[in-house]
Design a protein around this motif. Sequence first.
Motif, PDB file in Angstrom:
ATOM      1  N   ALA A 133       0.814  -1.216   0.000  1.00 13.46           N
ATOM      2  CA  ALA A 133       0.000   0.000   0.000  1.00 13.46           C
ATOM      3  C   ALA A 133       0.851   1.271   0.000  1.00 13.46           C
ATOM      4  CB  ALA A 133      -0.971  -0.012   1.178  1.00 13.46           C
ATOM      5  N   LEU A 170       1.235   3.937  -3.215  1.00 16.96           N
ATOM      6  CA  LEU A 170       0.874   5.345  -3.119  1.00 16.96           C
ATOM      7  C   LEU A 170       2.042   6.240  -3.535  1.00 16.96           C
ATOM      8  CD1 LEU A 170      -1.166   5.333   0.216  1.00 16.96           C
ATOM      9  CD2 LEU A 170      -2.043   5.475  -2.126  1.00 16.96           C
ATOM     10  N   THR A 202       2.288   5.995  -7.253  1.00 21.61           N
ATOM     11  CA  THR A 202       1.234   6.779  -7.901  1.00 21.61           C
ATOM     12  C   THR A 202       1.627   8.246  -7.972  1.00 21.61           C
ATOM     13  OG1 THR A 202      -0.444   5.249  -7.060  1.00 21.61           O
ATOM     14  CG2 THR A 202      -1.205   7.402  -7.820  1.00 21.61           C
ATOM     15  N   GLN A 223      -0.887  -5.267  -4.010  1.00 25.79           N
ATOM     16  CA  GLN A 223      -2.046  -4.604  -3.414  1.00 25.79           C
ATOM     17  C   GLN A 223      -3.352  -5.164  -3.965  1.00 25.79           C
ATOM     18  OE1 GLN A 223      -2.035  -2.765  -0.830  1.00 25.79           O
ATOM     19  NE2 GLN A 223      -4.248  -2.421  -0.835  1.00 25.79           N
ATOM     20  N   GLN A 233     -13.777   1.261   2.289  1.00 24.55           N
ATOM     21  CA  GLN A 233     -12.441   0.767   1.961  1.00 24.55           C
ATOM     22  C   GLN A 233     -12.393   0.216   0.532  1.00 24.55           C
ATOM     23  OE1 GLN A 233     -12.183  -1.882   5.505  1.00 24.55           O
ATOM     24  NE2 GLN A 233     -10.251  -0.827   5.914  1.00 24.55           N
ATOM     25  N   LEU A 260     -12.476   3.219  -1.798  1.00 22.06           N
ATOM     26  CA  LEU A 260     -11.209   3.960  -1.761  1.00 22.06           C
ATOM     27  C   LEU A 260     -10.148   3.295  -2.623  1.00 22.06           C
ATOM     28  CD1 LEU A 260      -9.316   6.129  -0.629  1.00 22.06           C
ATOM     29  CD2 LEU A 260      -8.894   4.612   1.332  1.00 22.06           C
ATOM     30  N   TRP A 261      -9.957   1.988  -2.433  1.00 22.88           N
ATOM     31  CA  TRP A 261      -8.886   1.319  -3.170  1.00 22.88           C
ATOM     32  C   TRP A 261      -9.235   1.116  -4.645  1.00 22.88           C
ATOM     33  CZ3 TRP A 261      -4.059   1.270  -2.390  1.00 22.88           C
ATOM     34  CH2 TRP A 261      -3.554   1.373  -1.091  1.00 22.88           C
ATOM     35  N   ALA A 279     -10.900   3.281  -6.294  1.00 22.47           N
ATOM     36  CA  ALA A 279     -10.663   4.618  -6.849  1.00 22.47           C
ATOM     37  C   ALA A 279      -9.168   4.855  -7.067  1.00 22.47           C
ATOM     38  CB  ALA A 279     -11.239   5.677  -5.912  1.00 22.47           C
ATOM     39  N   ILE A 280      -8.349   4.382  -6.121  1.00 25.50           N
ATOM     40  CA  ILE A 280      -6.893   4.549  -6.263  1.00 25.50           C
ATOM     41  C   ILE A 280      -6.375   3.764  -7.462  1.00 25.50           C
ATOM     42  CG2 ILE A 280      -4.670   4.028  -5.198  1.00 25.50           C
ATOM     43  CD1 ILE A 280      -5.958   4.643  -2.482  1.00 25.50           C
ATOM     44  N   LEU A 281      -6.791   2.509  -7.576  1.00 21.60           N
ATOM     45  CA  LEU A 281      -6.334   1.677  -8.694  1.00 21.60           C
ATOM     46  C   LEU A 281      -6.849   2.224 -10.028  1.00 21.60           C
ATOM     47  CD1 LEU A 281      -6.800  -1.860  -7.098  1.00 21.60           C
ATOM     48  CD2 LEU A 281      -4.642  -0.677  -7.544  1.00 21.60           C
ATOM     49  N   GLY A 328      -7.564   5.346 -10.546  1.00 26.52           N
ATOM     50  CA  GLY A 328      -6.817   6.577 -10.773  1.00 26.52           C
ATOM     51  C   GLY A 328      -5.445   6.322 -11.365  1.00 26.52           C
ATOM     52  N   ILE A 329      -4.798   5.241 -10.916  1.00 25.38           N
ATOM     53  CA  ILE A 329      -3.487   4.887 -11.480  1.00 25.38           C
ATOM     54  C   ILE A 329      -3.611   4.609 -12.972  1.00 25.38           C
ATOM     55  CG2 ILE A 329      -1.672   3.127 -11.482  1.00 25.38           C
ATOM     56  CD1 ILE A 329      -2.152   2.829  -8.469  1.00 25.38           C
TER      57      ILE A 329
END
Length: 383
Positions: A87, A91, A94, A134, A149, A152-153, A155-157, A159-160
């Motif tokens: 994690a 980040l 990213t 991850q 959760q 969130l993850w 959205a992060i993935l 976003g990448i």
Amino acid sequence: MARGTQGLLTLPINLWPAETRLLLGLIATWSVFGLLVLASASWWVSQQELGDALYTIKRQLIWMLAGWALFSVVVRTPLKRWLQLAAPALLIGTGLVALTLIIGTTVNGASRWLVLGPIQLQPTELIKPFIVLQGAVLFSQWRRLALDQRVLWMAILGGIILLILKQPNLSTASLTGLVLWLMALASGLPLHWLVGIAGLGLTAGTTSILINDYQRLRVTSFLDPWQDPLGNGYQLVQSLLAIGSGGLSGSGYGLSTQKLMYLPIQTTDFIFAVYAEEFGFVGSVVVLLFLAVFALMGLRVALRSRGNQLRLVAIGCTTILVGQSIMNIAVASGAMPTTGLPLPLVSYGGNSLLASLFIAGLLVRCSLESADPLSLSSRPSRS
């Protein structure tokens, strides 16, 4: 980590399980093969541009040694620790990918590099192992995670992937999405969710092609490269000529003519075309069979894995190494639009080499942690 696995790591490699030793042998063979192919593909351009025919291969050899040192560290570190680091490392990665859009160096219309003095970083390559790790953490615990959760993850993935598309780097974005999608499928996520995610991915990819002239020209030239053989279709035309010139058995090692004056990017994106010209149809089939064997070994590791996280890591690692290889070969042979995706362990580049050996190390680690403790306890000790 199981007690048996701890004992296994103190044993010589020749006492490791046969499956792990075979996997290690395949990775070593792949590495040596890559150096030999790169040596042939690079000597002429290195001599012409740098005055040293061995310049490229010497630098690649240094990166190869560093990569195998990293490989050793990865293999001898419990997978649990890598999963814990996934994690924060992802980040940070990213953030580096986002920086390429601000201060990155643009090459061939894409901003993928960060130049820090003598060091060149390609964050999209370096974060690949941590995307797998991850992804394994996320999807293995999916049903136990709270909704916030999950969102969130995801959205992060997502976003990448969007950041990679923005560079633009459609091939790496597609590979990343494919790896995560297959890991989600293997973890048992609802099918209707996976279909929806696949639809979003296709929509994002199509939109990227439509709004980026760079990518749109790649696609149109792929459909008919002979329409503009000296312009947008030049790379693919020369690659097809190289592969076609190889015939059944090839021109022989080191005897490619396309790499001398015609084939562009012959040490990275189109290195397979050089190999195909020198070893022909037979050599190309051998490479595909090798990838099939490697894929079967990776699948075997996944099926024998003790736990969901282990299985998902094995699936993700195998998908990246084999999938990226197939995509590179497909580009060189005209089955896919031209992209900037290197051939793992073969194409020139330290970032790709380090990432590939990191991923290979994770796969070997999965194999070790999947070993039967009872069979390991019966092996003779090192003393």
